[in-house]
Design a protein around this motif. Sequence first.
Motif, mmCIF file in Angstrom:
data_model
loop_
_atom_site.group_PDB
_atom_site.id
_atom_site.type_symbol
_atom_site.label_atom_id
_atom_site.label_comp_id
_atom_site.label_asym_id
_atom_site.label_seq_id
_atom_site.Cartn_x
_atom_site.Cartn_y
_atom_site.Cartn_z
ATOM 1 N N MET A 238 0.924 -1.028 -0.052
ATOM 2 C CA MET A 238 0.082 0.404 -0.136
ATOM 3 C C MET A 238 0.569 0.926 -0.085
ATOM 4 O O MET A 238 0.393 2.324 0.223
ATOM 5 C CB MET A 238 -0.721 0.316 1.594
ATOM 6 N N LEU A 239 1.870 1.153 0.077
ATOM 7 C CA LEU A 239 3.084 2.282 -0.179
ATOM 8 C C LEU A 239 3.450 3.468 -1.527
ATOM 9 O O LEU A 239 3.579 4.096 -1.574
ATOM 10 C CB LEU A 239 4.193 2.359 -0.187
ATOM 11 N N GLY A 240 2.592 2.513 -2.724
ATOM 12 C CA GLY A 240 2.659 2.645 -4.090
ATOM 13 C C GLY A 240 1.457 3.235 -4.614
ATOM 14 O O GLY A 240 0.543 3.817 -4.097
ATOM 15 N N ASP A 241 1.424 3.586 -5.775
ATOM 16 C CA ASP A 241 0.341 4.021 -6.433
ATOM 17 C C ASP A 241 -0.187 2.081 -7.289
ATOM 18 O O ASP A 241 -1.294 3.350 -7.245
ATOM 19 C CB ASP A 241 0.867 4.119 -7.732
ATOM 20 N N HIS B 279 -3.284 -0.417 -6.170
ATOM 21 C CA HIS B 279 -4.778 -0.203 -5.832
ATOM 22 C C HIS B 279 -5.408 -1.223 -5.620
ATOM 23 O O HIS B 279 -5.711 -3.068 -6.312
ATOM 24 C CB HIS B 279 -6.365 0.587 -6.807
ATOM 25 N N PHE B 280 -6.111 -1.234 -4.268
ATOM 26 C CA PHE B 280 -6.961 -3.280 -4.119
ATOM 27 C C PHE B 280 -7.804 -2.658 -3.573
ATOM 28 O O PHE B 280 -8.407 -1.781 -2.910
ATOM 29 C CB PHE B 280 -5.564 -3.303 -2.459
ATOM 30 N N ASP B 281 -8.361 -3.991 -3.820
ATOM 31 C CA ASP B 281 -10.033 -4.350 -3.680
ATOM 32 C C ASP B 281 -10.160 -4.806 -1.899
ATOM 33 O O ASP B 281 -9.390 -5.832 -1.798
ATOM 34 C CB ASP B 281 -10.262 -5.606 -4.494
ATOM 35 N N GLU C 217 -9.688 -0.356 -0.932
ATOM 36 C CA GLU C 217 -9.149 -0.876 -0.092
ATOM 37 C C GLU C 217 -8.141 0.749 0.239
ATOM 38 O O GLU C 217 -7.463 1.218 -0.536
ATOM 39 C CB GLU C 217 -7.957 -1.836 0.137
ATOM 40 N N THR C 218 -8.363 1.579 1.736
ATOM 41 C CA THR C 218 -7.631 3.011 1.643
ATOM 42 C C THR C 218 -6.624 2.611 2.635
ATOM 43 O O THR C 218 -7.891 1.672 3.714
ATOM 44 C CB THR C 218 -8.420 4.005 2.411
#
Length: 94
Positions: free
Chosen positions: A1-4, A6-8, A15-16
Motif C-alpha cells: 500500500m506504499l505505491g500507486d 489499488h487494492f480491492d 482499500e484505503t
Amino acid sequence: MLGDEHFDDLDGDEETLAGYRSVLYGSAPVVRRTDSFEDELDAITEKIKAWHGIRREDIAVCVPTNDMVTQVGNRLARSGIVSTTSPRPGPGTR
C-alpha cells in the motif's frame, strides 16, 4: 500500500489507509537473501534460536503456500522449536 497500486477491499470498494493506525512496534524488518529454500529454512531456524527474550508466541513465519508451511513447521520441529501452523484453507491454495 506504499505505491500507486489499488487494492480491492473484498467488499466491492477500494482499500484505503483512512483511519488506519498501526499498533505494532519494533525495529525495521531485516531482509536476508538465500540461494535456496533449504538455506532459507536454515536461516529461519538460526534466527529464531538467536532471539533471546522474545516469546515464541510473538514470532510469525509467513510463507506463500501450504506446502511451505509444512516444510517450515517440520524444520522447526527437527530443530527443537515448538510451533503451530495456520495454513490457508481452500482449493487452489497458493
